[in-house]
Enzyme design. Structure first.
Site, PDB file in Angstrom:
ATOM      1  CG  MET A  48      -2.786  -7.229   9.269  1.00 38.47           C
ATOM      2  SD  MET A  48      -1.691  -6.797   8.917  1.00 38.47           S
ATOM      3  CE  MET A  48      -0.945  -6.205   7.804  1.00 38.47           C
ATOM      4  N   GLY A  72      -8.018  -6.765   4.815  1.00 41.03           N
ATOM      5  CA  GLY A  72      -8.779  -6.846   5.190  1.00 41.03           C
ATOM      6  C   GLY A  72      -8.565  -7.623   6.777  1.00 41.03           C
ATOM      7  CE  LYS A 126      -3.823  -0.592   2.969  1.00 39.13           C
ATOM      8  NZ  LYS A 126      -4.060  -0.947   4.028  1.00 39.13           N
ATOM      9  NE  ARG A 185      -6.133  -4.820  -2.967  1.00 41.58           N
ATOM     10  CZ  ARG A 185      -6.724  -4.036  -2.176  1.00 41.58           C
ATOM     11  NH1 ARG A 185      -6.092  -4.198  -1.289  1.00 41.58           N
ATOM     12  NH2 ARG A 185      -8.178  -4.557  -2.019  1.00 41.58           N
ATOM     13  CG  HIS A 236      -7.757 -46.607  -3.141  1.00 39.60           C
ATOM     14  ND1 HIS A 236      -9.177 -46.877  -3.677  1.00 39.60           N
ATOM     15  CD2 HIS A 236      -7.122 -47.485  -4.047  1.00 39.60           C
ATOM     16  CE1 HIS A 236      -9.434 -47.306  -4.858  1.00 39.60           C
ATOM     17  NE2 HIS A 236      -8.018 -48.106  -5.460  1.00 39.60           N
ATOM     18  NE  ARG A 251      -5.672   3.165   3.760  1.00 49.57           N
ATOM     19  CZ  ARG A 251      -5.179   4.273   3.025  1.00 49.57           C
ATOM     20  NH1 ARG A 251      -5.066   4.744   2.202  1.00 49.57           N
ATOM     21  NH2 ARG A 251      -6.120   2.975   1.680  1.00 49.57           N
ATOM     22  CB  SER A 307       9.384 -43.778 -14.299  1.00 51.86           C
ATOM     23  OG  SER A 307       7.742 -42.954 -14.199  1.00 51.86           O
ATOM     24  CB  CYS A 359       5.059 -41.569 -13.538  1.00 51.96           C
ATOM     25  SG  CYS A 359       5.565 -43.055 -12.058  1.00 51.96           S
ATOM     26  CE1 TYR A 362       7.725 -39.562 -18.285  1.00 52.92           C
ATOM     27  CE2 TYR A 362       9.726 -40.422 -18.921  1.00 52.92           C
ATOM     28  CZ  TYR A 362       8.269 -40.566 -17.529  1.00 52.92           C
ATOM     29  OH  TYR A 362       8.670 -41.578 -17.385  1.00 52.92           O
TER      30      TYR A 362
HETATM   31  P1  ADP Z   1      -7.484  -2.401   3.978  1.00 54.83           P
HETATM   32  O1  ADP Z   1      -5.858  -2.489   3.954  1.00 54.83           O
HETATM   33  O2  ADP Z   1      -8.304  -3.429   5.188  1.00 54.83           O
HETATM   34  O3  ADP Z   1      -8.196  -1.546   3.069  1.00 54.83           O
HETATM   35  P2  ADP Z   1      -7.476   0.258   4.038  1.00 54.83           P
HETATM   36  O4  ADP Z   1      -5.836   1.307   4.761  1.00 54.83           O
HETATM   37  O5  ADP Z   1      -7.321   0.549   2.597  1.00 54.83           O
HETATM   38  O6  ADP Z   1      -7.285  -0.414   5.000  1.00 54.83           O
HETATM   39  O7  ADP Z   1      -8.262   1.510   4.689  1.00 54.83           O
HETATM   40  C1  ADP Z   1      -9.879   1.137   4.405  1.00 54.83           C
HETATM   41  C2  ADP Z   1     -10.321   2.140   4.421  1.00 54.83           C
HETATM   42  O8  ADP Z   1     -10.479   3.486   5.096  1.00 54.83           O
HETATM   43  C3  ADP Z   1     -10.353   2.597   2.244  1.00 54.83           C
HETATM   44  O9  ADP Z   1     -10.774   1.992   1.217  1.00 54.83           O
HETATM   45  C4  ADP Z   1     -10.674   4.030   2.607  1.00 54.83           C
HETATM   46  O10 ADP Z   1     -12.110   4.043   1.896  1.00 54.83           O
HETATM   47  C5  ADP Z   1     -10.714   4.574   3.985  1.00 54.83           C
HETATM   48  N1  ADP Z   1      -9.412   5.663   3.954  1.00 54.83           N
HETATM   49  C6  ADP Z   1      -8.198   5.121   4.364  1.00 54.83           C
HETATM   50  N2  ADP Z   1      -7.313   6.660   4.849  1.00 54.83           N
HETATM   51  C7  ADP Z   1      -8.060   7.066   4.054  1.00 54.83           C
HETATM   52  C8  ADP Z   1      -7.932   8.230   3.868  1.00 54.83           C
HETATM   53  N3  ADP Z   1      -6.682   9.156   4.310  1.00 54.83           N
HETATM   54  N4  ADP Z   1      -8.763   9.780   3.873  1.00 54.83           N
HETATM   55  C9  ADP Z   1      -9.621   8.185   4.220  1.00 54.83           C
HETATM   56  N5  ADP Z   1     -10.727   7.724   4.083  1.00 54.83           N
HETATM   57  C10 ADP Z   1      -9.694   6.870   3.926  1.00 54.83           C
HETATM   58 MG    MG Z   2      -7.943  -0.957   1.171  1.00 52.42          MG
END
Ligand code: ADP
Ligand code: MG
Ligand code: MG
Length: 874
Positions: A104, A102, A23, A337, A455, A93, A763, A830, A850
């Protein structure tokens, strides 16, 4: 050089993933190519690892570095964290090296307290928004940083909504929100025994620690295990200034893929929600709208977004998954990503990107995970029906595919049901070779016992038949013909469904979709063939499987097992007669009956294979496996053979072994009963001569199993060769045949130089080789190998993924010794590993000619072989 633990977004780039996390690296990259990313900085994975090395304390100099970047950010934006005028708000984040969607934690709106919330309200002229942000912050901070259960806050929120008869969160007024904040603070005090922290710096450091900690939360650990991500990478933390999608009807937040992630269609695919923040889109509180609605609502922001999506896709040369927020019609990009996708989408996107001249063929080949192809090679359940279906048990995903049918508890009942036109599922405690016919007729197979190479699992994979094995929570009662799962009882003739790719067992029938190797899939596979050097053969025991494998472009048969042929209804009596014979004459008479049938088997296989090599393994299993166990059949047999019933029973008992896997089987059978292999050799060569006479090219390879000592092979080879050469000399044809051995006993590896004197080919039979190297019984190891993998004693089940360290070393020794004596010796594998991508790469590196795998894994092996070669080029 002083080490650096914090990077501004404009100091990084996309190639710094291991330090900045995925990220963070992409936020930096997007900042540098001029996209509208809210400014911020990234605390590195190195800082996270330092935290763990330091008894979970953030070192003082790292704290200083964070604070100094914070000051820079405040100056840049002319806002102050916790300020009483125009306050700075932050998002904190997580961001690991490999994306773990989702898994962390993230905290939004950090920096709000009783003073800055007023300042925010004044600065924006939007009191409702300010208090909405504050209550969100308390909620997220308490959950993520302090571990207070989310539901406590959700209950408080629901209560206000209920009292006021509101339907949506957005109906709450600023007064409601102020009241709610009071409630939230009370919950906080009750849980933590302290006031909600008002100092933004304290908030920040607690939040950073929480993200570091989230690296080790259970769901993140499980995700890493499932996806082979190492545990020691650590997560980065991104500190970013907030932008607000919850400022009213001209704001919102959303997620979009540049192409459709389930079909690959080149069309923007996404959702957004007005007046919302963060996870609201995915949380399902309100139903989000299709991204196309934005076009009319906010055309400028929409057009800008569309432009950015194509910039990003061209920049990363792959389908992107993009998170964005619109604050008062102004667009911000928060994340990009490479998008996760189904196998179908992965192929379509890769081929389309080549057609669009964005990537080349090799890159397209490298983009596809060979294992994922499995999804396309077996029928699967329809998503919609699957959602409705009830999971009643979970076993091992032994052989992929989807099947529904009525349950039957023995092979014969399944065959009869299939003959009546029913869809049947064979349910057994475990299967044995006797069940073959039932397995063939069944839609799917469910066993209570057994592992990934039991089996049932091996045979089902060979047939491309769906199988769930080793499902301990079901109690199978074969006598009363019912399954019990706790209180649930399923009786003969009732429907269940099996998903062999997940191991799930469903109650009732579930609708299915069909298989095809056409279009872009076929195109990608043709590219793979251009770049692979390893040959891909198949394990096939009958013309039908052989034909399937050819459809998937197998280049030969690497293993044709002959024992299954012996179980067919018309020959099993003769097989039993042969086994139970007292005298050589009797045995020869029985073998004489089998000869024409075996000849026909081979003739048909050679014909289907049409000039491709066919490797036939002579009889391998212990003879006891072919004998009947029920009184009825034994009585019949005594009549046919004209032998006293007790005498027959005594002979059957005599053949019983304590440890049949290490017993009288393989080449050991031919040392004591040479006439069995002699008959098979005759059948092979006569079958070959017959097809050759029809003008079809034929290359039989005769494989002697379970050799551990060169003299075993020499004795048998000399005999077989004499038989064959005698037959050929009487005919006016030449047949190019070879004789070699399966290397599956550790001693064979260690004495491979001696064995190679007698062998045209090796083999590697890695199922038995793994069993004997580890000393793990294939049929019982399922009981403990799961724990071995959980406890990280072994990285993987070695029956599934070749153990390169141990078994691999034996293979290496065998190849080196073998080549010393016979430098042109042909080498193949094999075992079940022949279709497993990492094992295929190993075979490529070892210089095998092979790999051979079940028909339905041939495309996987083709792709893995191409990838192995492309990797070696760079
Ligand atoms: P995940 O990796 O679980 O997607 P994120 O770090 O992307 O977590 O955060 C989840 C959500 O939080 C993002 O999709 C976004 O909508 C919101 N978010 C994150 N950073 C910001 C920010 N700087 N301003 C506004 N919303 C944010
Ligand atoms: Mg995200
Ligand atoms: Mg074997």
């Amino acid at each position: 050089m002083e080490s650096k633990y914090v990077y501004n977004f404009d100091e990084g780039n996309k190639d710094m993933k291991s330090l900045l996390g995925g990220k963070g690296a992409n936020l930096a990259e997007m900042t540098n190519i001029g996209l509208p990313v809210p400014p911020g900085f990234t605390i590195t994975t190195k800082a996270c690892n330092d935290y763990y090395d330091n008894e979970e304390v953030i070192r003082e100099d790292i704290v200083k570095e964070i604070e100094s970047h914070l000051v820079d950010l405040e100056i840049k934006l002319n806002k102050k964290l916790g300020g009483n005028k125009n306050p700075l708000l932050l998002s904190v984040r997580s961001g690991a090296v490999f994306s773990m969607p989702g898994m962390m934690d993230t905290i939004l709106n950090l920096g709000l307290n009783d003073i800055s919330v007023v300042a925010l309200s004044e600065a924006t002229g939007n009191e409702r928004f300010a208090y909405d942000s504050y209550r969100r912050f308390i909620q997220m901070f308490s959950d993520v940083a302090m571990g207070i259960p989310k539901y406590k806050f959700e209950n408080a929120l629901d209560k206000i909504k209920e009292n006021k008869e509101y339907k949506f969160d957005t109906d709450l007024t600023s007064d409601d929100l102020k009241e709610l904040i009071k409630e939230y603070k009370k919950i906080y005090i009750k849980e933590i025994k302290q006031e909600f922290p008002q100092d933004p710096k304290e908030q920040l450091m607690l939040a950073i620690k929480a993200v570091f900690k989230s690296w080790n939360n259970p769901r993140a650990r499980i995700y890493r295990k499932l996806n082979d991500i190492p545990n020691n990478l650590g997560t980065a933390v991104n500190i970013q200034s907030m932008v607000f999608g919850n400022m009213g009807e001209t704001s919102g937040t959303g997620v979009a893929f540049t192409r459709n992630p389930s079909t690959g269609e080149n069309k923007l695919f996404g959702e957004f929600l007005l007046n919302a923040q963060g996870e609201d889109v995915v949380a399902g509180i309100r139903t989000p709208k299709d991204i196309s609605y934005l076009k009319d609502l906010m055309p400028n922001a929409f057009n800008q977004f569309v432009k950015i999506t194509s910039i990003l896709e061209n920049h990363y040369k792959d389908m992107q998954d993009i998170e964005f927020t619109i604050e008062n019609e102004k667009l911000y990009i928060l994340q990009t990503r490479n998008g996760k996708r189904t196998a179908k989408a992965a192929i379509n996107v890769a081929v389309d990107l080549v057609n669009e001249n964005i990537i080349d063929e090799k890159e397209a080949i490298m983009r596809i995970d060979p294992k994922q192809l499995d999804q396309l090679l077996h029928p699967s359940f329809e998503d919609a029906s699957l959602k409705e279906a009830k999971i009643i048990a979970k076993g091992l995903p032994a052989s992929p595919g989807a099947s529904s049918g009525k349950v039957y508890f023995n092979a014969q009942d399944v065959v009869e049901a299939a003959n009546r036109g029913e869809e049947a599922i064979l349910v057994r405690l475990e299967t044995s070779p006797e069940d073959i016919e039932g397995m063939v007729s069944a839609q799917g197979i469910l066993t209570a016992r057994g592992g990934m190479t039991s089996h049932a699992a091996v045979v089902a994979r060979g047939m491309g038949k769906c199988c769930v094995a080793g499902c301990p929570e079901i109690k199978v009662d074969e006598i009363n013909k019912e399954i019990k799962i706790e209180d649930l009882v399923i009786r003969e003739g009732e429907y269940i469904s099996l998903d062999g790719s997940t191991g799930h067992v469903y109650l009732g029938a579930v609708n299915k979709t069909e298989v095809s190797l056409t279009g872009n899939f076929e195109k990608l596979m043709d590219w793979a063939d251009k770049y692979k050097t390893l040959m891909i053969r198949t394990n096939a025991d009958n013309p039908k499987d052989a034909a399937t494998a050819i459809k998937f472009k197998a280049e030969g048969i690497g293993l044709c097992r002959t024992e299954h042929m012996f179980f067919e209804e018309d020959r099993i009596p003769a097989v039993r007669e042969m086994i139970l014979s007292k005298t050589l004459e009797q045995r020869l008479r029985a073998l004489e009956k089998l000869l024409p049938m075996q000849r026909k088997d081979f003739f048909e296989i050679f014909k289907v294979m049409d000039g491709r090599s066919v490797n036939i393994r002579l009889l391998d299993p212990p003879l006891h496996e072919f004998l009947p166990h029920d009184d009825e059949t034994i009585k019949e047999l005594s009549k046919i053979m004209d032998i006293d019933l007790n005498e027959i029973k005594r002979r059957i008992a005599n053949l019983e072994e304590f440890n049949p896997m290490l017993g009288h089987r393989g080449c050991r059978l031919a040392i004591t009963f040479p006439e069995i292999y002699n008959m098979q050799a005759k059948a092979i060569i006569q079958g070959a001569i017959e097809v050759a006479k029809q003008g079809v090219k034929v290359y039989p390879e005769i494989m002697i199993p379970l050799v551990g000592e060169a003299k075993e092979l020499k004795t048998i080879k000399d005999m077989v060769k004499e038989t064959i050469d005698n037959i050929i000399s009487e005919e006016d044809v030449t047949i190019d045949y070879t004789i070699g051995t399966m290397i599956e006993v550790p001693r064979a590896c260690l004495t491979a130089d001696e064995i190679a004197e007698e062998a045209d080919f090796f083999s590697f039979g890695t199922n038995d080789l793994t069993q004997m190297t580890f000393g793990y019984s294939r049929d019982d190891a399922g009981k403990f190998l799961g724990e071995y993998v959980n406890k990280e004693i072994l990285p993987k089940d070695p029956f599934e993924v070749l153990d390169q360290t141990g078994v691999g070393k034996l293979i290496d020794i065998a190849i080196k010794l073998g080549k010393l004596v016979n430098k042109d010796i042909k080498l193949g594998i094999c075992g079940e590993h022949g279709g497993e991508p990492s094992s295929v790469e190993f075979c490529y590196k070892m210089g095998l000619n092979y790999v051979s795998c079940s028909p339905f894994r041939v495309p996987i092996a083709r792709l893995a072989a191409a990838q192995a070669h492309i990797k070696s080029l760079v």
